[in-house]
Design a protein around this motif. Sequence first.
Motif, mmCIF file in Angstrom:
data_model
loop_
_atom_site.group_PDB
_atom_site.id
_atom_site.type_symbol
_atom_site.label_atom_id
_atom_site.label_comp_id
_atom_site.label_asym_id
_atom_site.label_seq_id
_atom_site.Cartn_x
_atom_site.Cartn_y
_atom_site.Cartn_z
ATOM 1 N N SER A 8 0.732 -25.028 13.685
ATOM 2 C CA SER A 8 -0.637 -25.111 14.368
ATOM 3 C C SER A 8 -1.295 -23.577 14.394
ATOM 4 O O SER A 8 -2.483 -23.479 14.682
ATOM 5 C CB SER A 8 -0.643 -25.730 15.557
ATOM 6 N N ALA A 9 -0.199 -22.587 14.564
ATOM 7 C CA ALA A 9 -0.889 -21.522 14.641
ATOM 8 C C ALA A 9 -0.206 -20.254 13.445
ATOM 9 O O ALA A 9 0.809 -20.700 13.048
ATOM 10 C CB ALA A 9 -0.393 -20.859 15.964
ATOM 11 N N PRO A 10 -0.916 -19.409 13.049
ATOM 12 C CA PRO A 10 -0.175 -18.535 12.146
ATOM 13 C C PRO A 10 0.772 -17.865 12.342
ATOM 14 O O PRO A 10 1.048 -17.476 13.787
ATOM 15 C CB PRO A 10 -1.476 -17.733 11.714
ATOM 16 N N GLY A 11 1.739 -17.753 11.549
ATOM 17 C CA GLY A 11 3.028 -16.958 11.847
ATOM 18 C C GLY A 11 3.078 -15.740 10.858
ATOM 19 O O GLY A 11 2.284 -15.177 10.480
ATOM 20 N N MET A 12 4.296 -15.361 11.027
ATOM 21 C CA MET A 12 4.825 -13.914 10.122
ATOM 22 C C MET A 12 4.494 -14.227 8.633
ATOM 23 O O MET A 12 4.029 -13.296 8.213
ATOM 24 C CB MET A 12 6.171 -13.730 10.401
ATOM 25 N N PRO A 13 4.521 -15.249 8.164
ATOM 26 C CA PRO A 13 4.140 -15.456 6.696
ATOM 27 C C PRO A 13 2.732 -15.091 6.422
ATOM 28 O O PRO A 13 2.339 -14.277 5.578
ATOM 29 C CB PRO A 13 4.283 -16.661 6.375
ATOM 30 N N GLU A 14 1.989 -15.755 7.313
ATOM 31 C CA GLU A 14 0.232 -15.235 7.121
ATOM 32 C C GLU A 14 0.166 -14.038 7.439
ATOM 33 O O GLU A 14 -0.687 -13.146 6.693
ATOM 34 C CB GLU A 14 -0.243 -16.106 7.829
ATOM 35 N N VAL A 15 0.822 -13.346 8.574
ATOM 36 C CA VAL A 15 0.517 -11.912 8.477
ATOM 37 C C VAL A 15 0.967 -11.115 7.573
ATOM 38 O O VAL A 15 0.238 -10.122 7.071
ATOM 39 C CB VAL A 15 1.439 -11.237 10.064
ATOM 40 N N ILE A 16 2.136 -11.385 7.120
ATOM 41 C CA ILE A 16 2.526 -10.621 5.989
ATOM 42 C C ILE A 16 1.678 -10.545 4.684
ATOM 43 O O ILE A 16 1.416 -9.610 4.197
ATOM 44 C CB ILE A 16 4.151 -11.021 5.422
ATOM 45 N N VAL A 17 1.235 -11.950 4.170
ATOM 46 C CA VAL A 17 0.383 -11.994 3.142
ATOM 47 C C VAL A 17 -0.780 -11.487 3.484
ATOM 48 O O VAL A 17 -1.431 -10.637 2.595
ATOM 49 C CB VAL A 17 0.232 -13.401 2.857
ATOM 50 N N GLY A 18 -1.481 -11.344 4.548
ATOM 51 C CA GLY A 18 -2.740 -10.951 5.008
ATOM 52 C C GLY A 18 -2.610 -9.397 4.697
ATOM 53 O O GLY A 18 -3.397 -8.673 4.408
ATOM 54 N N LEU A 19 -1.548 -8.728 5.197
ATOM 55 C CA LEU A 19 -1.355 -7.368 5.156
ATOM 56 C C LEU A 19 -1.127 -6.740 3.764
ATOM 57 O O LEU A 19 -1.729 -5.871 3.425
ATOM 58 C CB LEU A 19 -0.396 -6.638 6.168
ATOM 59 N N VAL A 20 -0.404 -7.464 2.989
ATOM 60 C CA VAL A 20 -0.221 -7.283 1.752
ATOM 61 C C VAL A 20 -1.465 -7.339 0.687
ATOM 62 O O VAL A 20 -1.915 -6.233 0.019
ATOM 63 C CB VAL A 20 0.982 -7.958 0.832
ATOM 64 N N LEU A 21 -2.275 -8.421 0.977
ATOM 65 C CA LEU A 21 -3.478 -8.365 0.349
ATOM 66 C C LEU A 21 -4.570 -7.315 0.838
ATOM 67 O O LEU A 21 -5.477 -6.803 -0.003
ATOM 68 C CB LEU A 21 -4.214 -9.823 0.544
ATOM 69 N N LEU A 22 -4.754 -7.052 2.085
ATOM 70 C CA LEU A 22 -5.624 -5.868 2.632
ATOM 71 C C LEU A 22 -4.969 -4.550 2.066
ATOM 72 O O LEU A 22 -5.980 -3.961 1.538
ATOM 73 C CB LEU A 22 -5.300 -5.885 4.095
ATOM 74 N N ALA A 23 -4.094 -4.418 1.832
ATOM 75 C CA ALA A 23 -3.309 -3.125 1.283
ATOM 76 C C ALA A 23 -3.716 -3.079 -0.356
ATOM 77 O O ALA A 23 -3.955 -2.000 -0.751
ATOM 78 C CB ALA A 23 -2.071 -2.950 1.327
ATOM 79 N N VAL A 24 -3.452 -4.275 -0.994
ATOM 80 C CA VAL A 24 -3.513 -4.172 -2.642
ATOM 81 C C VAL A 24 -5.239 -4.275 -2.705
ATOM 82 O O VAL A 24 -5.458 -3.466 -3.619
ATOM 83 C CB VAL A 24 -3.050 -5.402 -3.036
ATOM 84 N N VAL A 25 -5.852 -4.824 -2.035
ATOM 85 C CA VAL A 25 -7.369 -4.732 -2.238
ATOM 86 C C VAL A 25 -7.904 -3.540 -1.789
ATOM 87 O O VAL A 25 -8.673 -2.777 -2.468
ATOM 88 C CB VAL A 25 -8.145 -5.927 -1.626
ATOM 89 N N GLY A 26 -7.485 -2.950 -0.339
ATOM 90 C CA GLY A 26 -8.022 -1.796 0.154
ATOM 91 C C GLY A 26 -7.512 -0.392 -0.588
ATOM 92 O O GLY A 26 -8.345 0.359 -1.384
ATOM 93 N N ILE A 27 -6.301 -0.315 -0.844
ATOM 94 C CA ILE A 27 -5.669 0.907 -1.720
ATOM 95 C C ILE A 27 -5.725 0.711 -2.940
ATOM 96 O O ILE A 27 -6.167 1.770 -3.698
ATOM 97 C CB ILE A 27 -4.183 1.081 -1.009
ATOM 98 N N GLY A 28 -5.566 -0.337 -3.449
ATOM 99 C CA GLY A 28 -5.566 -0.530 -5.056
ATOM 100 C C GLY A 28 -7.113 -0.348 -5.396
ATOM 101 O O GLY A 28 -7.053 0.219 -6.296
ATOM 102 N N GLY A 29 -8.054 -1.104 -4.673
ATOM 103 C CA GLY A 29 -9.246 -0.781 -5.193
ATOM 104 C C GLY A 29 -9.804 0.400 -4.901
ATOM 105 O O GLY A 29 -10.469 1.039 -5.839
ATOM 106 N N ALA A 30 -9.184 1.369 -3.777
ATOM 107 C CA ALA A 30 -9.671 2.793 -3.682
ATOM 108 C C ALA A 30 -9.184 3.495 -4.946
ATOM 109 O O ALA A 30 -9.984 4.271 -5.483
ATOM 110 C CB ALA A 30 -9.131 3.327 -2.431
ATOM 111 N N PHE A 31 -7.960 3.289 -5.325
ATOM 112 C CA PHE A 31 -7.533 4.133 -6.414
ATOM 113 C C PHE A 31 -8.204 3.721 -7.771
ATOM 114 O O PHE A 31 -8.703 4.518 -8.401
ATOM 115 C CB PHE A 31 -5.966 3.882 -6.832
ATOM 116 N N ALA A 32 -8.727 2.583 -7.920
ATOM 117 C CA ALA A 32 -9.523 2.418 -8.900
ATOM 118 C C ALA A 32 -10.861 2.789 -9.207
ATOM 119 O O ALA A 32 -11.413 3.267 -9.954
ATOM 120 C CB ALA A 32 -9.636 0.661 -9.303
ATOM 121 N N VAL A 33 -11.712 2.659 -7.835
ATOM 122 C CA VAL A 33 -12.830 3.374 -7.688
ATOM 123 C C VAL A 33 -12.791 4.964 -8.009
ATOM 124 O O VAL A 33 -13.832 5.380 -8.531
ATOM 125 C CB VAL A 33 -13.377 2.947 -6.277
ATOM 126 N N MET A 34 -11.786 5.454 -7.569
ATOM 127 C CA MET A 34 -11.645 6.882 -7.615
ATOM 128 C C MET A 34 -11.591 7.406 -9.146
ATOM 129 O O MET A 34 -11.986 8.584 -9.360
ATOM 130 C CB MET A 34 -10.572 7.456 -6.730
#
Length: 111
Positions: A8-34
């Motif tokens: 009924s509530a998000p757990g560690m799998p959701e936290v991990i997936v959320g952080l990985v996607l944040l890093a991939v889009v944020g950092i990976g996107g930044a490298f691509a834009v640069m």
Amino acid sequence: MTNDPAPSAPGMPEVIVGLVLLAVVGIGGAFAVMRLDIDPVIRGIILTSLSGIGGMAGFAGAHLLRIRSWAAFGVRRTSGRWVRRGILLGILAFLAKGAAILAYVQVTGDE
């Protein structure tokens, strides 16, 4: 394999997936834009936007990992009154930012 309902509530799998996607889009996107040969102002706007886009991608990934109600993530309906307050405060923050920039330029002479 059991047919247990989704938690009924998000757990560690959701936290991990959320952080990985944040890093991939944020950092990976930044490298691509640069790597793009674009105006520095446009690059700055895109890089600034990536922090919000990365956060939304992480949230969406966490939500989609195990489909559940938005309420499990603390998302719920609001009234029009709160939406109007949010819009008003956003406009006031935007105006305050402009005033702060003008004050900074007057004090420092920086452009």
